[in-house]
Design an enzyme around this catalytic site. Structure first.
Site, PDB file in Angstrom:
ATOM      1  N   ARG A   1      44.836  99.862   0.837  1.00  0.00           N
ATOM      2  CA  ARG A   1      43.883 100.485   1.784  1.00  0.00           C
ATOM      3  C   ARG A   1      44.525 100.836   3.125  1.00  0.00           C
ATOM      4  O   ARG A   1      43.859 100.860   4.153  1.00  0.00           O
ATOM      5  CB  ARG A   1      42.662  99.592   2.016  1.00  0.00           C
ATOM      6  CG  ARG A   1      41.873  99.339   0.752  1.00  0.00           C
ATOM      7  CD  ARG A   1      40.429  99.008   1.065  1.00  0.00           C
ATOM      8  NE  ARG A   1      39.742  98.657  -0.158  1.00  0.00           N
ATOM      9  CZ  ARG A   1      39.488  97.411  -0.545  1.00  0.00           C
ATOM     10  NH1 ARG A   1      39.851  96.400   0.224  1.00  0.00           N
ATOM     11  NH2 ARG A   1      38.868  97.186  -1.662  1.00  0.00           N
TER      12      ARG A   1
ATOM     13  N   LYS B   1      45.322 114.948   7.338  1.00  0.00           N
ATOM     14  CA  LYS B   1      44.913 115.375   5.989  1.00  0.00           C
ATOM     15  C   LYS B   1      46.080 115.101   5.051  1.00  0.00           C
ATOM     16  O   LYS B   1      47.170 115.671   5.218  1.00  0.00           O
ATOM     17  CB  LYS B   1      44.604 116.861   5.975  1.00  0.00           C
ATOM     18  CG  LYS B   1      43.196 117.208   6.369  1.00  0.00           C
ATOM     19  CD  LYS B   1      42.939 118.649   5.972  1.00  0.00           C
ATOM     20  CE  LYS B   1      41.616 119.139   6.448  1.00  0.00           C
ATOM     21  NZ  LYS B   1      41.404 120.557   6.107  1.00  0.00           N
TER      22      LYS B   1
ATOM     23  N   GLU C   1      51.925 129.807   9.296  1.00  0.00           N
ATOM     24  CA  GLU C   1      50.912 128.919   9.907  1.00  0.00           C
ATOM     25  C   GLU C   1      50.879 129.140  11.423  1.00  0.00           C
ATOM     26  O   GLU C   1      49.832 129.034  12.059  1.00  0.00           O
ATOM     27  CB  GLU C   1      51.189 127.441   9.595  1.00  0.00           C
ATOM     28  CG  GLU C   1      51.007 127.041   8.137  1.00  0.00           C
ATOM     29  CD  GLU C   1      49.538 126.885   7.696  1.00  0.00           C
ATOM     30  OE1 GLU C   1      48.629 127.339   8.406  1.00  0.00           O
ATOM     31  OE2 GLU C   1      49.325 126.325   6.600  1.00  0.00           O
TER      32      GLU C   1
ATOM     33  N   LYS D   1      46.770 123.109  17.318  1.00  0.00           N
ATOM     34  CA  LYS D   1      46.280 122.242  16.232  1.00  0.00           C
ATOM     35  C   LYS D   1      45.757 120.917  16.791  1.00  0.00           C
ATOM     36  O   LYS D   1      44.694 120.440  16.390  1.00  0.00           O
ATOM     37  CB  LYS D   1      47.396 122.002  15.203  1.00  0.00           C
ATOM     38  CG  LYS D   1      47.012 120.989  14.140  1.00  0.00           C
ATOM     39  CD  LYS D   1      46.850 121.534  12.761  1.00  0.00           C
ATOM     40  CE  LYS D   1      46.253 120.525  11.788  1.00  0.00           C
ATOM     41  NZ  LYS D   1      46.767 120.599  10.453  1.00  0.00           N
TER      42      LYS D   1
ATOM     43  N   GLU E   1      36.664 117.348  10.162  1.00  0.00           N
ATOM     44  CA  GLU E   1      36.305 118.703   9.733  1.00  0.00           C
ATOM     45  C   GLU E   1      34.813 118.870   9.448  1.00  0.00           C
ATOM     46  O   GLU E   1      34.402 119.369   8.395  1.00  0.00           O
ATOM     47  CB  GLU E   1      37.136 119.092   8.494  1.00  0.00           C
ATOM     48  CG  GLU E   1      37.197 120.602   8.321  1.00  0.00           C
ATOM     49  CD  GLU E   1      38.147 121.053   7.221  1.00  0.00           C
ATOM     50  OE1 GLU E   1      39.354 120.780   7.333  1.00  0.00           O
ATOM     51  OE2 GLU E   1      37.662 121.679   6.270  1.00  0.00           O
TER      52      GLU E   1
ATOM     53  N   ARG F   1      36.874 122.225  13.231  1.00  0.00           N
ATOM     54  CA  ARG F   1      38.160 122.148  12.507  1.00  0.00           C
ATOM     55  C   ARG F   1      38.210 123.108  11.322  1.00  0.00           C
ATOM     56  O   ARG F   1      39.293 123.458  10.842  1.00  0.00           O
ATOM     57  CB  ARG F   1      38.421 120.701  12.059  1.00  0.00           C
ATOM     58  CG  ARG F   1      39.797 120.540  11.419  1.00  0.00           C
ATOM     59  CD  ARG F   1      40.226 119.110  11.221  1.00  0.00           C
ATOM     60  NE  ARG F   1      41.503 119.078  10.532  1.00  0.00           N
ATOM     61  CZ  ARG F   1      42.199 117.988  10.283  1.00  0.00           C
ATOM     62  NH1 ARG F   1      41.749 116.810  10.687  1.00  0.00           N
ATOM     63  NH2 ARG F   1      43.348 118.042   9.647  1.00  0.00           N
TER      64      ARG F   1
ATOM     65  N   ASN G   1      41.019 126.612   8.489  1.00  0.00           N
ATOM     66  CA  ASN G   1      41.067 127.176   7.137  1.00  0.00           C
ATOM     67  C   ASN G   1      41.231 128.693   7.159  1.00  0.00           C
ATOM     68  O   ASN G   1      41.258 129.327   6.089  1.00  0.00           O
ATOM     69  CB  ASN G   1      39.795 126.818   6.361  1.00  0.00           C
ATOM     70  CG  ASN G   1      39.694 125.327   6.130  1.00  0.00           C
ATOM     71  OD1 ASN G   1      40.688 124.693   5.825  1.00  0.00           O
ATOM     72  ND2 ASN G   1      38.510 124.757   6.304  1.00  0.00           N
TER      73      ASN G   1
ATOM     74  N   HIS H   1      43.171 130.509   4.542  1.00  0.00           N
ATOM     75  CA  HIS H   1      43.503 129.543   3.487  1.00  0.00           C
ATOM     76  C   HIS H   1      42.643 129.668   2.233  1.00  0.00           C
ATOM     77  O   HIS H   1      43.027 129.157   1.186  1.00  0.00           O
ATOM     78  CB  HIS H   1      43.420 128.109   4.025  1.00  0.00           C
ATOM     79  CG  HIS H   1      44.657 127.723   4.787  1.00  0.00           C
ATOM     80  ND1 HIS H   1      45.022 128.337   5.952  1.00  0.00           N
ATOM     81  CD2 HIS H   1      45.624 126.791   4.527  1.00  0.00           C
ATOM     82  CE1 HIS H   1      46.151 127.799   6.397  1.00  0.00           C
ATOM     83  NE2 HIS H   1      46.540 126.862   5.551  1.00  0.00           N
TER      84      HIS H   1
ATOM     85  N   HIS I   1      45.395 129.679  -0.386  1.00  0.00           N
ATOM     86  CA  HIS I   1      45.540 128.646  -1.417  1.00  0.00           C
ATOM     87  C   HIS I   1      45.423 129.246  -2.811  1.00  0.00           C
ATOM     88  O   HIS I   1      46.116 128.833  -3.743  1.00  0.00           O
ATOM     89  CB  HIS I   1      44.486 127.547  -1.231  1.00  0.00           C
ATOM     90  CG  HIS I   1      44.878 126.515  -0.223  1.00  0.00           C
ATOM     91  ND1 HIS I   1      43.980 125.703   0.418  1.00  0.00           N
ATOM     92  CD2 HIS I   1      46.098 126.140   0.243  1.00  0.00           C
ATOM     93  CE1 HIS I   1      44.618 124.877   1.232  1.00  0.00           C
ATOM     94  NE2 HIS I   1      45.902 125.132   1.156  1.00  0.00           N
TER      95      HIS I   1
ATOM     96  N   HIS J   1      54.102 128.126   0.904  1.00  0.00           N
ATOM     97  CA  HIS J   1      52.749 127.963   1.432  1.00  0.00           C
ATOM     98  C   HIS J   1      52.467 128.922   2.601  1.00  0.00           C
ATOM     99  O   HIS J   1      51.445 129.610   2.628  1.00  0.00           O
ATOM    100  CB  HIS J   1      52.558 126.507   1.880  1.00  0.00           C
ATOM    101  CG  HIS J   1      51.213 126.237   2.467  1.00  0.00           C
ATOM    102  ND1 HIS J   1      50.077 126.088   1.692  1.00  0.00           N
ATOM    103  CD2 HIS J   1      50.803 126.105   3.756  1.00  0.00           C
ATOM    104  CE1 HIS J   1      49.042 125.881   2.486  1.00  0.00           C
ATOM    105  NE2 HIS J   1      49.451 125.874   3.739  1.00  0.00           N
TER     106      HIS J   1
END
Ligand SMILES: NC(=O)c1ccc[n+]([C@@H]2O[C@H](COP(=O)([O-])OP(=O)(O)OC[C@H]3O[C@@H](n4cnc5c(N)ncnc54)[C@H](O)[C@@H]3O)[C@@H](O)[C@H]2O)c1
Length: 369
Positions: free
Chosen positions: A131, A153, A195, A237, A247, A251, A255, A258, A262, A276
């Site tokens: 954890r 993330k 990015e 960022k 998010e 936030r 995206n 994206h 993606h 990417h």
């Protein structure tokens, strides 16, 4: 003076450390030896320290780390194959097994030295093992510095879909030494600029104009951006993550580009992989075309962005331009609601609308045009 040694280069530069200590993001930007990294390591003097690298960062970045910080002399080094395919459940499983066999406790430390693949996978494993294992990120690619390492993330790809399994948990600290970028291959640097493009558009007209000019110069001369501009992009960022770490609202603007980015990346992953950031750059360009077709973005701005991407990036593979082939990937997008493909629409640099959607007919129309 800071010297960065690796088998392939010796690079000298000076720069004052830029520090950010917010409620979510804790970060030093500048020479590692002048950052708080040594003090941080001292806190783990009685603990096990593991360093996660891929074969490229093992070759280009690890020696500097091991020779500059004596606390790391006895660290265990775990080496991954490079590339997006490593961001998988198979490697997560192997890492969990390794941590277990090595009897790593929650108090021990995992250092992720690499690009976005190493930090996404390593921080995911750290956030789930017992954890939550202590985790420090040392991003070594442009993309990881300005984006992937910031914001907590973490995750892996699953069944061919991007980032399907993951957590949101902030690392204990992020140390960004732009000296590492010296060995980054140029195509990977270009990917990171994708990015950066997103951050500049989110920020507003000033940064977008500045970015556009500096990137054009950088590409023409195969020269890296200034550390001052990098810091500006990093702050874009940080500011958003600090406002909305989970998010729930603002936030979602990260995206931008994206939804399609993606889908392009995942569609090409098996046969003609694209980086990417390249997928994101094209995602930004095509999503701007959709926003323009929906009357949200003016035509000149959409065209300017499209021309910028076309001038600086190689064309998308044909399979990525087939709308039907993208559908399964768009259907798995985490942002979907009510069976609608969601995207963040750019209205103008610095201004955007969250939770917009588009359909297959609109996608077909922009890909065709
Ligand atoms: N978590 C997030 O918020 C977030 C945000 C954006 C992107 N990402 C993820 O990041 C990944 C892309 O990151 P990336 O572009 O860094 O990919 P990457 O980690 O695969 O690195 C790109 C290539 O550069 C090499 N490399 C990295 N640093 C180097 C150095 N200093 N010298 C020589 N070679 C070096 C790597 O070995 C690899 O071959 C994707 O999986 C993407 O989904 C995550």
């Amino acid at each position: 003076m800071h010297s960065l040694h690796s088998p392939n280069f010796i690079y000298f530069y000076t720069m004052a450390i830029q520090r950010f200590q917010g409620s979510s993001v804790q970060l030093d930007f500048g020479p590692l030896t002048e950052s708080s990294f040594p003090q941080k390591l001292a806190q783990f003097s009685a603990q096990k320290i593991l360093i996660l690298v891929d074969e490229n960062t093992q070759q280009h970045c690890l020696e500097y780390l091991l020779t500059s910080f004596e606390q790391l002399a006895h660290a265990e080094v775990i080496v991954l194959p490079p590339g997006e395919e490593t961001k998988s459940i198979d490697y997560a499983l192997q890492l969990w097994e390794l941590l277990t066999d090595y009897e790593v406790s929650k108090k021990d430390l995992l250092i992720c030295l690499g690009g976005g693949v190493v930090s996404d996978l390593g921080a995911f494993v750290a956030s789930t093992y017992k954890r939550g294992l202590n985790c420090i990120l040392l991003p070594t690619s442009l993309l990881a510095m300005i984006d992937a390492a910031i914001g907590g993330k973490n995750g892996i790809d699953f069944k061919g879909y991007k980032n399907l399994i993951g957590t949101i948990q902030q690392p204990d600290y992020i140390y960004m030494d732009p000296g590492f970028l010296h060995s980054l291959p140029w195509p990977e640097y270009l990917s990171g600029l994708g990015e950066g493009l997103k951050h500049s558009l989110i920020s507003g007209l000033d940064l977008w104009q500045h970015y556009k000019n500096d990137v054009a110069f950088a590409i023409e001369n195969k020269q890296q951006l200034s550390t001052a501009l990098l810091w500006e992009l990093i702050q874009v960022k940080i500011n958003i993550v600090e406002q909305d770490p989970f998010e729930i609202g603002v936030r979602q603007v990260l995206n931008l580009g994206h939804t399609l980015g993606h889908a392009f990346e995942a569609r090409c992953m098996e046969s003609e992989p694209i980086a990417h950031g390249v997928a994101v750059a094209w995602g930004l360009a095509y999503e701007a075309q959709i926003a323009q077709a929906q009357g949200l973005l003016d035509q000149d701005a959409a065209q300017e962005l499209f021309d910028f991407v076309r001038a600086n990036y190689s064309a998308l593979p044909e399979i990525a331009q087939d709308a039907m082939g993208l559908v399964p990937f768009l259907n798995q997008d985490k942002k979907n609601q009510d069976n609608r493909w969601r995207y963040a629409a750019l209205k103008s640099p610095g201004s955007y609308l969250l939770n917009q959607s588009f359909d297959l007919a609109q996608l077909k129309a922009v890909l065709k045009s």
